[in-house]
Design a protein around this motif. Structure first.
Motif, short mmCIF file in Angstrom:
data_model
loop_
_atom_site.label_atom_id
_atom_site.label_comp_id
_atom_site.label_asym_id
_atom_site.label_seq_id
_atom_site.Cartn_x
_atom_site.Cartn_y
_atom_site.Cartn_z
N ALA A 1 34.06 47.81 -17.80
CA ALA A 1 34.64 48.22 -19.08
C ALA A 1 33.80 47.71 -20.25
CB ALA A 1 36.08 47.74 -19.20
N ALA A 2 33.34 46.47 -20.17
CA ALA A 2 32.51 45.90 -21.24
C ALA A 2 31.17 46.63 -21.31
CB ALA A 2 32.29 44.41 -21.02
N LEU A 3 30.64 47.01 -20.17
CA LEU A 3 29.37 47.73 -20.14
C LEU A 3 29.52 49.13 -20.75
CD1 LEU A 3 26.44 47.47 -19.36
CD2 LEU A 3 27.04 48.17 -17.04
N VAL A 4 30.62 49.80 -20.47
CA VAL A 4 30.87 51.11 -21.08
C VAL A 4 31.02 50.94 -22.59
CG1 VAL A 4 32.53 53.02 -21.27
CG2 VAL A 4 31.86 52.18 -19.02
N GLN A 5 31.73 49.92 -23.05
CA GLN A 5 31.88 49.67 -24.48
C GLN A 5 30.53 49.37 -25.13
OE1 GLN A 5 34.51 50.31 -26.38
NE2 GLN A 5 35.43 51.03 -24.49
N LYS A 6 29.70 48.61 -24.44
CA LYS A 6 28.36 48.31 -24.93
C LYS A 6 27.55 49.61 -25.07
CE LYS A 6 24.46 45.31 -23.77
NZ LYS A 6 23.99 44.31 -22.80
N TRP A 7 27.67 50.48 -24.07
CA TRP A 7 26.97 51.77 -24.12
C TRP A 7 27.46 52.57 -25.32
CZ3 TRP A 7 28.30 56.85 -24.26
CH2 TRP A 7 27.25 57.77 -24.11
N ALA B 1 28.84 51.57 -28.15
CA ALA B 1 28.39 50.99 -29.42
C ALA B 1 26.92 51.37 -29.67
CB ALA B 1 28.56 49.48 -29.40
N ALA B 2 26.10 51.26 -28.64
CA ALA B 2 24.69 51.61 -28.79
C ALA B 2 24.52 53.12 -29.01
CB ALA B 2 23.90 51.15 -27.57
N GLN B 3 25.31 53.92 -28.31
CA GLN B 3 25.24 55.38 -28.47
C GLN B 3 25.59 55.76 -29.91
OE1 GLN B 3 24.01 57.83 -27.05
NE2 GLN B 3 25.32 59.62 -26.95
N ASN B 4 26.62 55.18 -30.45
CA ASN B 4 27.02 55.48 -31.83
C ASN B 4 25.94 55.05 -32.82
OD1 ASN B 4 29.44 56.63 -31.07
ND2 ASN B 4 30.57 54.72 -31.25
N ALA B 5 25.34 53.90 -32.60
CA ALA B 5 24.26 53.43 -33.48
C ALA B 5 23.02 54.31 -33.35
CB ALA B 5 23.92 51.98 -33.16
N CYS B 6 22.82 54.84 -32.19
CA CYS B 6 21.64 55.67 -31.91
C CYS B 6 21.71 57.01 -32.64
CB CYS B 6 21.54 55.87 -30.41
SG CYS B 6 19.90 56.32 -29.85
N TYR B 7 22.91 57.51 -32.92
CA TYR B 7 23.03 58.79 -33.64
C TYR B 7 22.30 58.75 -34.98
CZ TYR B 7 26.53 60.72 -30.44
OH TYR B 7 27.17 61.21 -29.34
N GLY B 8 22.40 57.65 -35.69
CA GLY B 8 21.78 57.55 -37.00
C GLY B 8 20.32 57.16 -36.97
N ALA B 9 19.85 56.60 -35.87
CA ALA B 9 18.46 56.15 -35.76
C ALA B 9 17.96 56.41 -34.35
CB ALA B 9 18.37 54.67 -36.10
N PRO B 10 17.59 57.65 -34.04
CA PRO B 10 17.25 58.01 -32.66
C PRO B 10 16.05 57.27 -32.08
CG PRO B 10 16.93 59.87 -34.14
CD PRO B 10 17.54 58.79 -34.94
N ASP B 11 15.25 56.64 -32.91
CA ASP B 11 14.11 55.87 -32.39
C ASP B 11 14.33 54.37 -32.54
OD1 ASP B 11 12.72 58.21 -31.71
OD2 ASP B 11 11.92 58.39 -33.74
N GLY B 12 15.53 53.98 -32.91
CA GLY B 12 15.82 52.57 -33.17
C GLY B 12 16.08 51.77 -31.91
N PRO B 13 16.23 50.46 -32.08
CA PRO B 13 16.45 49.57 -30.93
C PRO B 13 17.78 49.83 -30.22
CG PRO B 13 16.67 48.37 -32.99
CD PRO B 13 16.17 49.74 -33.34
N ALA B 14 18.74 50.41 -30.93
CA ALA B 14 20.03 50.69 -30.28
C ALA B 14 19.86 51.69 -29.14
CB ALA B 14 21.03 51.22 -31.30
N CYS B 15 18.91 52.60 -29.28
CA CYS B 15 18.71 53.61 -28.23
C CYS B 15 18.17 52.97 -26.95
CB CYS B 15 17.79 54.72 -28.72
SG CYS B 15 18.48 55.64 -30.11
N ALA B 16 17.31 51.98 -27.10
CA ALA B 16 16.81 51.27 -25.93
C ALA B 16 17.95 50.50 -25.26
CB ALA B 16 15.67 50.33 -26.32
#
Length: 153
Positions: free
Chosen positions: A15-21, A23-38
């Motif tokens: 569950a924590a891993l899905v939540q982590k995914w 959070a990163a997925q949402n952050a990645c929408y605004g910055a597709p080449d940012g560290p959140a995508c990695a």
């Protein structure tokens, strides 16, 4: 896995891993080449290594989720043998209650979207019963503008 305060490695729950995914997925929408995508990609790889499947509309399901879903499909189809059309219609709410006992609505729809054609071919009675219930789930979430509650066909 993550390190605790004393340096020991602790397991991250699914569950924590899905939540982590998420959070990163949402952050990645605004910055597709940012560290959140990695970070999202690392979380996705970890989920896949644990047997999770990524569905359309960003829904993750486990092997257990799929087992519950397909178990209900098969048992519904077996139960429906030789039942009257009235009984089949009446079975819908009970089937939905059983699905919801084990699965969230977004997981039910994701699994349905990925397998409705094979269910129709292999379990036609269950397809008729569960198909109506999936439409009910979508109606239950109408107005939320959440793509997870969308039928893909």
């Amino acid at each position: 896995m993550s390190a605790s305060a004393n340096g020991a490695v602790t397991a991250v729950s699914d569950a924590a891993l899905v939540q982590k995914w998420w959070a990163a997925q949402n952050a990645c929408y605004g910055a597709p080449d940012g560290p959140a995508c990695a970070e999202r990609d690392r979380a996705a790889a970890a989920l896949e290594a644990r047997g999770y499947e990524w569905h359309n509309h960003d829904v993750w399901t486990s092997q257990s989720d799929a087992g519950h879903f397909y178990g209900v499909v098969e048992s519904t189809n077996n139960w429906a043998a030789n039942k009257s059309p009235t009984m089949l219609v009446m079975a819908g709410p009970a089937t939905l209650k059983t699905l919801r006992k084990y699965l969230s609505d977004d997981k039910i729809i994701a699994l349905w979207n990925d397998s409705h054609a094979s269910i129709r071919d292999r379990y036609p009675s269950a397809w008729a019963i569960i198909g109506r219930q999936v439409k009910q789930i979508i109606t239950d979430h109408a107005g939320e503008n959440d793509p997870r509650y969308t039928q893909d066909y």
